[in-house]
Design a protein around this motif. Structure first.
Motif: not given
Lengths: 446, 310
Positions: A211, A261, A263-265, A273, A278, A413, A418, B142, B146-149, B167-168, B255-260, B270
């Motif tokens: 987001q 992952d 969506p969490a970036w 990255w 990678r 938003q 999303k 965090l 971390d998503p990748s590491y 967090t994904g 707030g992510g992913p997708i506001d969840r 926001r």
């Protein structure tokens, strides 16, 4: 204590002597005779890049005899947005502020028009791109001028070796240094095929579905390449259009070969990255290359910044400008305008670009071929195509051409990313579109 | 003669008044008022004024040029995301507070069982998560997530597990923000419960032991009733703070992913600051008030009832 009444003669004598002394005294122009000015600049990511602005401002202040206070306000934690909101509420604060993208339209009623400056700057530096026009012009009047520091294009930065090895694409040949692009075959289909090949080889493209701005900007440019807008320029809802469906279908295929992952970036994820070796491609300004140059020189030597792939409706590149605006409550508007002119000369802009190692991007057509981009290395010419010197792609911002007050909400938003993430998570296309339509409808309230 | 009498009465009345004022100024309540005055000023400026200002903002249109009454609130009721945020805020706050209370209670008992000599250093160590600024400690989390590491994923990878999308994925992201909130807040419960445990008279336990009470009987019939007020107040306090949490969620997931993982504060930010709709943001943040007010009324009523009984 004795107290003598002054005589009329003595009063006249004293007055005459004082007047003579005042008239004969030389005129002393103080160091800050033209008043003071307070400016809120954006605090640069690139270490030392604020120096150019500082020096230009200092030299201007000394020449114009204005006491300038320059504050460099970070966008980390949205501190600049909070400062803008606070100053707008208090009707007090800096005279000039570096506004990010959408915030000129939002505060237009509290900004001083700058048509006079813009007319001169366009004459001097060339026309500005359409996104600056869209973001800085309100009801036909320029309410801000484009700032060079912080303005950026988030085009692809590819790994030369990985793209050649796994996707069979020579990015240097496609975007040769010092020459026009030969990128007719660089289309959305080629991009997708390359993404699939690199994913298969273990080097997925690093495009986020989060987001934050990097994810949103890339999604915006891709949607625009398909002619997909959620709201058109007249404010009409166009979520359930064929173009949006087409863009979503393409994106769904791409999302499958992105890091799981994605969506969490956030905005740091794609940088990491690339620098970690990678991924074969990310969409970002050259800051990630600059970090690689410092921390992973072998990877930096393989990086090449170039244009976006073309879609059925054209080739669009994500462009994010900063804009300098003058608050209407400023007490020194003439000085503010004079400073903005000084910050927008060819020499000032060239200095800013050089100090930021090519990151900063002027919005003017005549300033896209400065020597910094041609000379930066390694490899030599890696940034040549970064400022879009051959104008072969349309610089755009996600959610345009919707009316800015609606586009701002769509952008912030992150509706497009999303949508992709929801669809990727198994939601049916029509359900996703209905959700998006409902969200966007909410942004249309006055 | 009558004039003199009137003057006497007036003088006496004025003297009485002066002495009343003097007594009041010398009185303990006035001194107490003076002591609390700085806090009253501070609360007025930093809490009461902003609260009323937020109310005012929530009644304006998006451009803040027109009074629109309650239409920001009625608009929110029609939004799917708003109801998701309400649900998530409740899940986040209630789950985190339950676990914080549970862990705090267990750890307080464990620390209380340590001999006095070594107890201080344990108390100090266990308070560390609570005294580190949460923005700083959450950054460390965090990096762990971390998503990748992710460091956790690296460890899990060594034993063939994972990778976990901390967090994904919506469920994991909710788990992660709640976990960090528990880690940060449990020491507060621990220290409060420890203080409450120490105030329980030892004679009660001795008598119970003579009567042959088991550990669980002592817990349910002595410890818990004696701690009930502290538990209620601590829970209320923590519920308020957790409901209004911003930093942990914003730093970990924004707030992510997708506001969840959005909660009231992050979604208000926001909408209000990032999205430029300050009135709507203010309206979202004000929704915490009725929810917390209901919780506060129930909890405080219970505390008052018990105090009266005692």
């Amino acid at each position: 204590m004795a107290f003598t009444q002054p005589t009329r003669r003595r009063v006249l004598q004293t007055s005459a002597a004082s007047a003579a002394a005042l008239v004969s005294a030389p005129y002393v122009s103080g160091a800050h005779a033209a008043g003071s000015l307070s400016v809120g600049f954006w605090d640069h990511w690139v270490p030392g890049a604020n120096r150019a602005t500082e020096e230009i401002v200092k030299a201007w202040g000394e020449k114009e005899k204005v006491a300038v206070k320059a504050d460099f306000i970070t966008s980390q934690g949205n501190k600049n947005l909070l400062t803008i909101a606070a100053e707008a509420q208090a009707k007090s604060g800096h005279d000039v502020f570096a506004f990010p993208t959408w915030y000129i339209h939002e505060h237009a009623a509290m900004l001083e028009p700058v048509d006079d400056i813009m007319a001169d700057l366009i004459k001097q530096n060339g026309a500005v791109n359409g996104t600056v026009d869209y973001l800085a012009k309100v009801k036909g009047r320029w309410m801000a001028i484009p700032a060079t520091p912080g303005s950026q294009i988030k085009g692809p930065c590819s790994r030369i070796d990985l793209m050649k090895q796994h996707a069979g694409i020579d990015v240097q040949a496609m975007y040769p240094a010092g020459a026009a692009p030969k990128a007719d075959n660089w289309t959305m289909d080629t991009f997708l095929t390359a993404a699939e090949a690199c994913h298969k080889a273990g080097f997925p493209f690093g495009i986020g579905l989060g987001q934050t701005t990097d994810s949103v900007d890339t999604a915006g440019a891709i949607f625009q390449s398909f002619g997909a807008a959620l709201v058109d320029k007249d404010g009409k809802l166009t979520v359930k259009s064929d173009a949006v469906r087409q863009a979503m279908e393409w994106y769904a295929k791409l999302a499958k070969v992105l890091p799981p992952d994605a969506p969490a970036w956030d905005d740091a994820s794609n940088n990491k990255w690339l620098v970690s070796g990678r991924g074969a491609l990310i969409c970002n300004p050259p800051s990630s290359w600059a970090v690689a140059k410092r921390d992973a020189p072998d990877i930096a030597r393989q990086c090449w910044t170039h244009g976006m792939p073309a879609g059925p409706k054209g080739r669009f590149a994500p462009y994010l400008p900063y804009l300098w605006g003058i608050w209407s409550f400023s007490k020194n508007k003439p000085a503010a305008k004079s400073l903005l002119r000084a910050l927008s000369t060819h020499d000032s802009i060239a200095k800013m670009v050089a100090v930021s190692v090519g990151y900063d991007l002027p919005a003017y057509e005549g300033l896209t071929t400065l020597k910094t981009w041609a000379e930066e290395e390694p490899p030599k010419g890696t940034l040549y195509h970064y400022p879009n010197p051959h104008n072969h792609q349309t610089l755009s911002i996600a959610a345009a051409p919707a009316p800015p007050e609606i586009a701002n909400q769509i952008y912030n938003q992150a509706i497009m990313t999303k949508m992709v993430a929801r669809h990727l998570g198994g939601e049916k296309m029509e359900a996703t579109l209905t959700w998006a339509q409902n969200e966007v409808e909410g942004f249309m309230r006055g | 003669m009558s004039d003199l009498a009137v003057r006497d009465v007036q003088a006496a009345s004025s003297h009485r008044q002066r002495s009343r004022i003097g007594n009041f100024l010398r009185g303990r309540s006035f001194v107490a008022f003076l002591f609390t005055l700085p806090l009253i000023v501070l609360v007025s400026v930093l809490v009461i004024y902003p609260a009323f200002y937020a109310l005012h903002l929530a009644t304006l249109n998006k451009r803040m040029t027109q009074f629109v009454g309650l239409s920001n609130f009625s608009f929110l009721f029609t939004r799917e995301t708003f109801w998701m945020v309400v649900r998530q805020s409740c899940i986040f706050a209630v789950t985190a507070v339950i676990f914080k209370a549970l862990i705090g209670f267990i750890v307080a008992h464990l620390v209380n069982a340590i001999p006095d000599k070594g107890q201080r250093k344990w108390r100090g160590m266990l308070l560390i998560p609570w005294v580190i600024p949460p923005a700083l400690s959450t950054l460390t989390w965090l990096w762990l997530f971390d998503p990748s590491y992710s460091a956790f994923n690296w460890l899990f990878g060594l034993v063939g597990i994972g990778p976990v999308p901390w967090t994904g994925d919506a469920t994991w992201a909710r788990f992660s923000v709640i976990l960090v909130n528990i880690w940060y807040g449990a020491p507060f419960f621990m220290i409060m419960y420890l203080a409450a445990l120490k105030s329980v008279p030892a004679e009660l336990y001795e008598v119970a032991a003579i009567d042959g009470a088991t550990f669980w009987q002592k817990l349910f019939y002595i410890t818990l009733p004696m701690m009930r007020n502290i538990i209620a107040i601590t829970t209320l306090f923590s519920l308020i703070v957790t409901f209004a949490n911003f930093d942990i969620v914003w730093i970990l997931t924004a707030g992510g992913p997708i506001d969840r993982t959005h909660v009231f504060a992050t979604w208000a930010f926001r909408l209000g600051i990032q999205g430029g709709d300050i009135p709507l943001g203010a309206a979202v943040s004000l929704f915490m008030v009725p929810i917390l007010a209901v919780a506060a009324i129930f909890i405080l009523r219970d505390v008052n009832k018990r105090s009266e009984r005692m």
